[in-house]
Design a protein around this motif. Structure first.
Motif, PDB file in Angstrom:
ATOM      1  N   LYS A  99      13.247  -4.578  -0.293  1.00 43.89           N
ATOM      2  CA  LYS A  99      12.036  -4.050   0.332  1.00 43.89           C
ATOM      3  C   LYS A  99      11.354  -3.090  -0.633  1.00 43.89           C
ATOM      4  N   PHE A 100      10.137  -3.432  -1.036  1.00 39.85           N
ATOM      5  CA  PHE A 100       9.395  -2.605  -1.988  1.00 39.85           C
ATOM      6  C   PHE A 100       8.562  -1.569  -1.226  1.00 39.85           C
ATOM      7  N   HIS A 101       8.690  -0.329  -1.652  1.00 38.52           N
ATOM      8  CA  HIS A 101       7.988   0.764  -0.981  1.00 38.52           C
ATOM      9  C   HIS A 101       6.681   1.146  -1.673  1.00 38.52           C
ATOM     10  N   SER A 102       6.671   1.139  -3.006  1.00 41.34           N
ATOM     11  CA  SER A 102       5.460   1.544  -3.712  1.00 41.34           C
ATOM     12  C   SER A 102       5.447   0.996  -5.123  1.00 41.34           C
ATOM     13  N   ILE A 103       4.235   0.969  -5.694  1.00 43.56           N
ATOM     14  CA  ILE A 103       4.063   0.610  -7.102  1.00 43.56           C
ATOM     15  C   ILE A 103       3.231   1.708  -7.740  1.00 43.56           C
ATOM     16  N   GLY A 104       3.677   2.184  -8.886  1.00 41.86           N
ATOM     17  CA  GLY A 104       2.955   3.250  -9.566  1.00 41.86           C
ATOM     18  C   GLY A 104       2.570   2.845 -10.972  1.00 41.86           C
ATOM     19  N   ILE A 105       1.524   3.442 -11.485  1.00 40.46           N
ATOM     20  CA  ILE A 105       1.098   3.229 -12.861  1.00 40.46           C
ATOM     21  C   ILE A 105       1.163   4.581 -13.564  1.00 40.46           C
ATOM     22  N   ILE A 106       1.855   4.628 -14.684  1.00 45.16           N
ATOM     23  CA  ILE A 106       1.986   5.859 -15.457  1.00 45.16           C
ATOM     24  C   ILE A 106       1.331   5.624 -16.817  1.00 45.16           C
ATOM     25  N   SER A 107       0.304   6.379 -17.131  1.00 49.93           N
ATOM     26  CA  SER A 107      -0.407   6.220 -18.394  1.00 49.93           C
ATOM     27  C   SER A 107      -0.574   7.568 -19.066  1.00 49.93           C
ATOM     28  N   ASP A 108      -0.865   7.526 -20.364  1.00 48.26           N
ATOM     29  CA  ASP A 108      -1.049   8.776 -21.091  1.00 48.26           C
ATOM     30  C   ASP A 108      -2.422   9.379 -20.835  1.00 48.26           C
ATOM     31  N   ASP A 109      -3.252   8.698 -20.046  1.00 44.44           N
ATOM     32  CA  ASP A 109      -4.581   9.227 -19.718  1.00 44.44           C
ATOM     33  C   ASP A 109      -4.637   9.883 -18.343  1.00 44.44           C
ATOM     34  N   HIS A 110      -4.032   9.219 -17.366  1.00 45.20           N
ATOM     35  CA  HIS A 110      -4.185   9.666 -15.981  1.00 45.20           C
ATOM     36  C   HIS A 110      -2.891  10.130 -15.338  1.00 45.20           C
ATOM     37  N   GLY A 111      -1.789  10.178 -16.072  1.00 44.37           N
ATOM     38  CA  GLY A 111      -0.526  10.562 -15.471  1.00 44.37           C
ATOM     39  C   GLY A 111       0.000   9.445 -14.587  1.00 44.37           C
ATOM     40  N   GLU A 112       0.445   9.783 -13.389  1.00 48.12           N
ATOM     41  CA  GLU A 112       1.020   8.778 -12.482  1.00 48.12           C
ATOM     42  C   GLU A 112       0.159   8.627 -11.225  1.00 48.12           C
ATOM     43  N   VAL A 113      -0.153   7.378 -10.905  1.00 53.76           N
ATOM     44  CA  VAL A 113      -0.884   7.045  -9.681  1.00 53.76           C
ATOM     45  C   VAL A 113      -0.015   6.091  -8.882  1.00 53.76           C
ATOM     46  N   VAL A 114       0.309   6.462  -7.640  1.00 56.51           N
ATOM     47  CA  VAL A 114       1.223   5.690  -6.804  1.00 56.51           C
ATOM     48  C   VAL A 114       0.459   5.042  -5.648  1.00 56.51           C
ATOM     49  N   THR A 115       0.727   3.750  -5.425  1.00 53.78           N
ATOM     50  CA  THR A 115       0.114   3.015  -4.314  1.00 53.78           C
ATOM     51  C   THR A 115       1.207   2.534  -3.375  1.00 53.78           C
TER      52      THR A 115
END
Length: 229
Positions: A99-115
């Motif tokens: 069961k997947f709860h979230s997906i996040g994107i971590i970049s050197d521009d915006h830090g971490e964004v979690v959906t």
């Protein structure tokens, strides 16, 4: 999705006369022939073994795995600790569930964004994240494993731009046992492409399967690459 690879994809769409053989020699020859025959058989068996496809054993529920050798208390406790079993998962269910709860994107521009997951795919604007061209980034997943051990959990991520496939990556997450706390796993780092042709909105499909080809999630999403200022 390395930058250079993206650029290429986006920009290019019994013999006679012989005396009697002594008995001892005859016996020796016989044994040599016998040894050669055994060697040939061994080689054939090795060859057959190489061509044999590995067939895994039957899938057992967590309850069956715990109850095996249950008279050995130390082994039982070791199994419980290793499997990370939960009382609610000792119900005999065979198939694991991820069961997947979230997906996040971590970049050197915006830090971490979690959906949070699942994502509402009916939205017209399903852009999960925005990247600056040339930036380094990676995806991060949070998920739980239920009912049984999931073996060989792997992913594939396919990317399109303007209906043309520009990238596909595959990777292995590993084998996971049920546990109370969710797992967090980061996929390998990538670099966004650069240049005018690289900018714009991309569509993608992220898919997760295990060794038994069970599909645990298939996520369709979009992301955008913008000019670095």
């Amino acid at each position: 999705m390395e930058g250079e690879k993206w650029k290429e994809a986006i920009g290019s769409s019994s013999t006679s006369g012989v005396g009697e053989i002594p008995e001892t020699l005859n016996e020796a020859t016989f044994h040599e022939d016998e040894e050669e025959t055994e060697e040939d058989e061994d080689e054939e068996n090795i060859g057959d073994h190489k061509n044999t496809t590995f067939v895994p054993g039957p899938l057992l529920s967590l309850k069956e795995q715990i109850e095996r050798d249950k008279e050995d208390e130390s082994l039982r406790r070791w199994k419980e600790k290793l499997l990370g079993c939960l009382e609610s998962d000792l119900n005999g269910q065979m198939d694991p569930e991820v069961k997947f709860h979230s997906i996040g994107i971590i970049s050197d521009d915006h830090g971490e964004v979690v959906t949070p997951l699942p994502v509402d795919e009916n939205k017209k604007d399903n852009v999960l994240f925005t990247l600056k061209e040339g930036c380094h980034y990676h995806l991060k997943l949070k998920f739980s494993v239920l009912h049984n051990i999931v073996s060989g959990l792997a992913y594939s991520n396919t990317v399109w731009k303007g209906g043309i496939q520009v990238d596909q990556t595959r990777g292995m997450l590993g084998t996971f046992a049920p546990q109370k706390e969710p797992y967090e796993h980061a996929l390998k780092e990538d670099v966004a492409p650069s240049g005018a042709l690289a900018r714009g909105v991309y569509s993608a499909k992220l898919k997760f399967e295990d060794d038994d080809k069970r599909c645990h999630m298939e996520l369709k999403y979009s992301f955008e690459i913008k000019k670095r200022r």
